[in-house]
Design a protein around this motif. Structure first.
Motif, PDB file in Angstrom:
ATOM      1  N   LEU A  53       0.960  -1.160  -0.405  1.00 49.39           N
ATOM      2  CA  LEU A  53      -0.218   0.269  -0.071  1.00 49.39           C
ATOM      3  C   LEU A  53       0.654   1.140   0.168  1.00 49.39           C
ATOM      4  CD1 LEU A  53      -2.457  -0.886   2.673  1.00 49.39           C
ATOM      5  CD2 LEU A  53      -2.708  -1.796   0.647  1.00 49.39           C
TER       6      LEU A  53
ATOM      7  N   THR B 294      -8.937  -1.945   3.851  1.00 52.44           N
ATOM      8  CA  THR B 294      -8.292  -2.695   4.171  1.00 52.44           C
ATOM      9  C   THR B 294      -8.896  -3.752   4.178  1.00 52.44           C
ATOM     10  OG1 THR B 294      -7.033  -3.214   5.838  1.00 52.44           O
ATOM     11  CG2 THR B 294      -5.942  -2.821   3.504  1.00 52.44           C
TER      12      THR B 294
ATOM     13  N   ARG C 100      -2.132  -1.635  -9.265  1.00 48.91           N
ATOM     14  CA  ARG C 100      -3.174  -1.026  -9.515  1.00 48.91           C
ATOM     15  C   ARG C 100      -3.420   0.063  -8.782  1.00 48.91           C
ATOM     16  NH1 ARG C 100      -3.541  -5.228  -6.773  1.00 48.91           N
ATOM     17  NH2 ARG C 100      -5.156  -5.056  -4.884  1.00 48.91           N
ATOM     18  N   LEU C 101      -3.759   1.286  -9.378  1.00 48.55           N
ATOM     19  CA  LEU C 101      -4.359   2.192  -8.468  1.00 48.55           C
ATOM     20  C   LEU C 101      -5.681   2.532  -8.146  1.00 48.55           C
ATOM     21  CD1 LEU C 101      -2.542   5.072  -7.724  1.00 48.55           C
ATOM     22  CD2 LEU C 101      -3.570   6.232 -10.009  1.00 48.55           C
ATOM     23  N   ARG C 102      -5.685   3.132  -6.262  1.00 54.21           N
ATOM     24  CA  ARG C 102      -7.102   3.235  -5.933  1.00 54.21           C
ATOM     25  C   ARG C 102      -7.755   4.752  -5.489  1.00 54.21           C
ATOM     26  NH1 ARG C 102      -8.625   0.217  -0.564  1.00 54.21           N
ATOM     27  NH2 ARG C 102      -8.425  -1.300  -1.483  1.00 54.21           N
ATOM     28  N   ASP C 103      -8.590   4.958  -6.075  1.00 53.70           N
ATOM     29  CA  ASP C 103      -8.813   6.640  -5.451  1.00 53.70           C
ATOM     30  C   ASP C 103      -9.678   6.627  -4.198  1.00 53.70           C
ATOM     31  OD1 ASP C 103     -10.460   8.305  -5.824  1.00 53.70           O
ATOM     32  OD2 ASP C 103      -9.863   8.852  -7.424  1.00 53.70           O
TER      33      ASP C 103
ATOM     34  N   GLU D 203     -12.871   3.134  -6.914  1.00 48.90           N
ATOM     35  CA  GLU D 203     -11.908   2.238  -7.919  1.00 48.90           C
ATOM     36  C   GLU D 203     -11.095   1.905  -7.964  1.00 48.90           C
ATOM     37  OE1 GLU D 203     -12.719   3.358 -12.526  1.00 48.90           O
ATOM     38  OE2 GLU D 203     -13.557   4.548 -11.406  1.00 48.90           O
ATOM     39  N   GLU D 204     -10.542   1.047  -8.407  1.00 48.67           N
ATOM     40  CA  GLU D 204      -9.585   0.525  -9.018  1.00 48.67           C
ATOM     41  C   GLU D 204      -9.269   0.176  -9.948  1.00 48.67           C
ATOM     42  OE1 GLU D 204      -7.857  -3.098  -6.618  1.00 48.67           O
ATOM     43  OE2 GLU D 204      -8.312  -2.050  -4.237  1.00 48.67           O
ATOM     44  N   THR D 205      -7.766   1.385 -10.958  1.00 45.45           N
ATOM     45  CA  THR D 205      -7.856   0.463 -11.903  1.00 45.45           C
ATOM     46  C   THR D 205      -6.491   0.254 -11.899  1.00 45.45           C
ATOM     47  OG1 THR D 205      -9.054   2.862 -12.313  1.00 45.45           O
ATOM     48  CG2 THR D 205      -8.179   1.903 -13.996  1.00 45.45           C
ATOM     49  N   PRO D 206      -6.218  -1.119 -12.997  1.00 41.28           N
ATOM     50  CA  PRO D 206      -4.553  -1.383 -13.414  1.00 41.28           C
ATOM     51  C   PRO D 206      -3.758  -0.553 -13.647  1.00 41.28           C
ATOM     52  CG  PRO D 206      -6.785  -2.907 -13.575  1.00 41.28           C
ATOM     53  CD  PRO D 206      -7.590  -1.659 -13.799  1.00 41.28           C
TER      54      PRO D 206
ATOM     55  N   LEU E 255      -1.414   3.049  -4.548  1.00 36.17           N
ATOM     56  CA  LEU E 255      -1.329   2.289  -5.240  1.00 36.17           C
ATOM     57  C   LEU E 255      -1.464   0.947  -4.855  1.00 36.17           C
ATOM     58  CD1 LEU E 255       0.472   1.673  -8.154  1.00 36.17           C
ATOM     59  CD2 LEU E 255       2.828   1.742  -6.774  1.00 36.17           C
ATOM     60  N   ILE E 256      -1.938   0.445  -5.179  1.00 33.60           N
ATOM     61  CA  ILE E 256      -1.015  -1.161  -4.599  1.00 33.60           C
ATOM     62  C   ILE E 256      -0.599  -2.248  -5.490  1.00 33.60           C
ATOM     63  CG2 ILE E 256      -2.619  -3.103  -3.847  1.00 33.60           C
ATOM     64  CD1 ILE E 256      -5.287  -1.032  -3.181  1.00 33.60           C
TER      65      ILE E 256
END
Length: 779
Positions: free
Chosen positions: A22, A506, A74-77, A82-85, A32-33
């Motif tokens: 994280l 989490t 991936r990025l979490r907003d 929302e998570e976007t790879p 960033l995850i």
């Protein structure tokens, strides 16, 4: 023998999914995850390895041996959840060194390839990833692979092209010869040092690099500075200047590369040399005390709250704390244009430990003394270097109950950290673990700079165990926090210090629900001389001490030295913490029906002028006797089935317990040291050399007492152990002695493994060996 697997109940606890990475960006709404790797296979550990100058280098990739990357980034907003790879990445690729640009508009990282590291990046707006140049980064010496010098430009090290073939084959031209220097100095038993002229050539080949500047937006690349063996480069806060450490020859055969001769240089933004600050010889002759240092300048760093002010320290006692001196260290500094003589700054009564910068009238430094376990936190005024520092805290670091915590910092967008202040700069923030007789309760306090008044803002309260990690840089009311309970694994949150508002980051499930209802009791008991002892007793679900049949018990410990018996008995855990089960710990045997007495207290106290090691053997006997008697008294332990074990220094302890007590049915010693004459310049907390106290070294060598070891002893060791002092020969020689003496022993050497064990096959086999040893099953 082929690799074996323990019983299913134990094996099921090995390959659990690790927590992901994280990583917040400067825009704290974005995180960033990336998934962490699980255990490598033995085949992965068989990758090539060069053992040079204290390092293990993979020659195929110019990276430290054994590094493994993250996957599925991936990025979490946090505003939307929302998570976007990240896009356009190689399928099944693994990555490392994720770094945010100063404004958070770009993420840079490295792709692992079979031939080395390749620089990649993406704008956070699109997450469209692109590579930059070939897979030719040189990270042989470890450390940062690159650094942002602006939002679009990074500085990185690359291999030297056309430098010829690798000197893989040694050509014998004569003997390898070394001379003594005639100077006194002590080095611990370092591993993987240079051994020959061929080693020198190989190290030079893989360590030499050229720094490049890479524009991630335009693709433009240019060389920066001169090539060489550059062990570190760090930019000033204004990014206009750099301090570089350049290793010089001749290389040392006595110390790792971090202590090689070097040059300290100040460079401008174009890589031009502005000033050679100093040239230092190899640090081969550091005096014996643990707080001794080199007499040459050291600890070069930029002042974080100033555009470009470079500081370093110089010992005022010759580097030896045995010498009388009013001050141990003094800071010096230079600022642009970096001409003239270095300017003197604050003098430190004790050895320089750390600095936290704030502003011209506020900095915090810590100095310390090993002999009396003293640590002093002081406030000083960087812009008034002649003004004496003021003591804030003067503490004994063994006294956990009176630990005031640490002053918190935040990281600025120039990647330099400064003190976190509140209420218009009038207060600092302290965070600590909050140890106390009832268990640890982490806290956050404010410290009023003018008065020294401390006010508590937040504290963990039972039945939860919560702990602060760090504050968000540009939103300092928010801090990153972990939360757990005895039966609930840690999850992570953002919490507002003022309003109490929370954002859950989490929601991890219990990793081993089959053990959720196992019992944990924090035992307290006394040893014969009145020293308070403690330990964590784990028993299977449904077990009731005094009613259920006694159990086989596996006891596990690691000795700790103290100068004060009272402080040795302080509580440093919480009864509300979640029980993490690592396969390298003893806890997997809880699933096999054992009671596990984990981390049972093993203090070695040497009060006043007495050194702890003078009574080490007597004290480990007292500690173990008190623990065993407590377990039997409670009705937990079957006296005929109590086993003891430990790793590293715990293995050393285990061998002594089998030699000097008859309390145990057997022992398990992993990666230990058993002959102290092979570590003649000190070990653990022992500062004295073998030639000062030869009787102590001999007495403390379990090898000498091998004839007294009557209980069965299982020795496990990684064949590639690079830890100082715990060479595999330590286990080999003890096993050979036990074998010749007709004792019951077994030696298991794990191929390709280091001091700790990494491969899934190795860990499963280790657990099989341990289970078989304690259940006496046939192979």
């Amino acid at each position: 023998m082929t690799y074996q697997t323990p019983s299913p109940a134990i094996a099921s606890l090995v390959n659990l999914k690790p927590d992901p990475l994280l990583f917040f960006g400067p825009d704290r709404n974005l995180m960033l995850i990336a998934e962490r790797p699980s255990y490598p296979s033995i085949e992965e550990l068989r990758e090539p390895k060069l053992k040079l100058a204290g390092r293990q280098i993979n020659p195929a990739t110019y990276t430290p041996y054994g590094h493994r990357g993250y996957h599925a980034p991936r990025l979490r907003d946090l505003r939307t959840g929302e998570e976007t790879p990240l896009k356009n990445l190689p399928e099944n690729g693994t990555f490392r060194s994720f770094t945010w640009s100063p404004s958070g508009t770009r993420i840079a990282f490295c792709l692992n390839t079979p031939t080395g590291l390749q620089l990649w990046s993406c704008p956070t707006e699109t997450l469209e990833c692109t590579p930059h140049g070939p897979a030719d980064l040189n990270n042989s010496l470890g450390g940062y692979t690159f650094e942002f010098v602006s939002d679009d430009v990074v500085m990185t090290k690359r291999r030297i092209p056309n430098s010829g073939e690798s000197p893989d084959e040694a050509v014998v031209t004569g003997p390898n010869v070394q001379d003594t220097s005639g100077k006194e100095g002590r080095n611990r038993t370092y591993t993987n040092l240079l051994q020959s002229q061929h080693d020198v050539e190989v190290f030079r080949y893989y360590a030499t690099a050229q720094i490049w500047l890479v524009n991630l937006a335009t693709g433009e690349e240019k060389k920066w500075g001169e090539p060489g063996i550059i062990s570190g480069v760090k930019s000033s806060p204004d990014k206009k200047y750099f301090v570089a450490v350049r290793i010089t020859e001749p290389f040392s055969f006595s110390v790792p590369f971090e202590k090689f001769a070097d040059r300290i240089e100040i460079l401008d933004a174009e890589g031009n040399l502005i000033r050679l600050l100093c040239e230092r010889p190899a640090r081969e002759h550091i005096p014996a005390p643990f707080d001794a240092v080199a007499s040459t300048p050291r600890r070069f760093s930029w002042r974080s709250d100033h555009p470009a002010q470079l500081y370093w320290s110089v010992a005022q006692d010759g580097g030896d704390t045995r010498n009388e001196a009013e001050f141990r260290d003094q800071l010096f500094y230079l600022e642009p244009p970096f001409t003239g003589e270095p300017q003197p700054s604050i003098k430190m009564p004790l050895r320089y430990g750390a600095i936290r910068w704030g502003r011209g009238d506020l900095a915090i430094f810590i100095d310390w003394s090993y002999k009396d376990r003293r640590q002093v936190t002081r406030r000083w005024w960087p812009d008034s270097p002649d003004r004496p520092a003021e003591v804030i805290f003067d503490q004994n670091w063994e006294d956990d109950y009176n630990d005031p915590g640490n002053f918190m910092t935040i990281t600025q967008r120039n990647d330099h950290s400064v003190l976190l202040t509140r209420d218009e700069g009038t207060k600092l923030v302290l965070a600590g673990i909050g140890h106390g007789p009832e268990g640890s309760q982490p806290f956050i306090d404010t410290y009023e700079i003018a008065t020294g008044n401390i006010n508590r803002l937040w504290q963990s309260t039972p039945p939860l165990f919560e702990y602060p990690g760090y504050f968000l840089d540009e939103h300092p009311d928010w801090f990153f926090m972990g939360r757990e309970q005895t039966t609930e694994r840690p999850n992570f949150f953002l919490r507002n210090l003022i309003t109490g508002e929370e954002i859950q980051l989490t929601d991890y499930e219990h990793p081993y629900p089959q053990l959720r209802d196992a019992n944990l009791e924090k035992l307290e008991y006394l040893r014969e001389d009145g020293v308070q002892l403690r330990g964590d007793l784990h028993t299977p679900q449904g077990f009731v001490a005094g009613e259920s049949d006694p159990l086989p018990v596996f006891m596990w410990a690691y000795p700790q030295e103290y100068k004060d018996a009272e402080k040795a008995g302080q509580v440093t855990t919480s009864p509300h913490q979640f029980t993490r089960i690592s396969p390298l710990s003893p806890l997997p045997f809880l699933a096999a029906g054992f009671a596990v007495f984990d981390d049972f207290a093993m203090p070695i106290v040497g009060e006043g002028d007495q050194e702890p090691n003078e009574t080490f053997i007597e004290q480990v006997q007292l500690n173990a006797k008190a623990a065993v008697e407590k377990l039997i008294e409670l009705g937990v332990a079957d006296p005929e089935r109590i086993y003891v074990g430990g790793h590293s220094y715990g293995a050393f302890m285990t061998a002594h317990l089998l030699a000097h007590t008859d309390l145990f049915a057997g022992g398990i010693a992993r990666s230990g040291a058993y002959n102290r004459t092979l570590t003649p310049f000190g070990f653990q907390a022992e500062e004295r050399s073998f030639w000062e106290v030869p009787d102590t070294y001999i007495k403390l060598s379990p090898f000498v007492h091998a004839d007294k070891i009557d209980a069965p002893l299982l020795l496990i060791h990684g064949e590639e152990d690079a830890n100082s002092g715990t060479y595999p020969v330590q286990s080999k020689r003890l096993f050979a002695a036990l074998n010749s003496l007709g004792k019951t022993a077994r030696l298991c050497l794990l191929p390709h493994e280091d001091h700790s064990y990494a491969a899934e096959e190795s860990i499963l086999h280790m657990l099989w060996e341990m289970e078989r040893w304690m259940t006496k099953e046939e192979a």
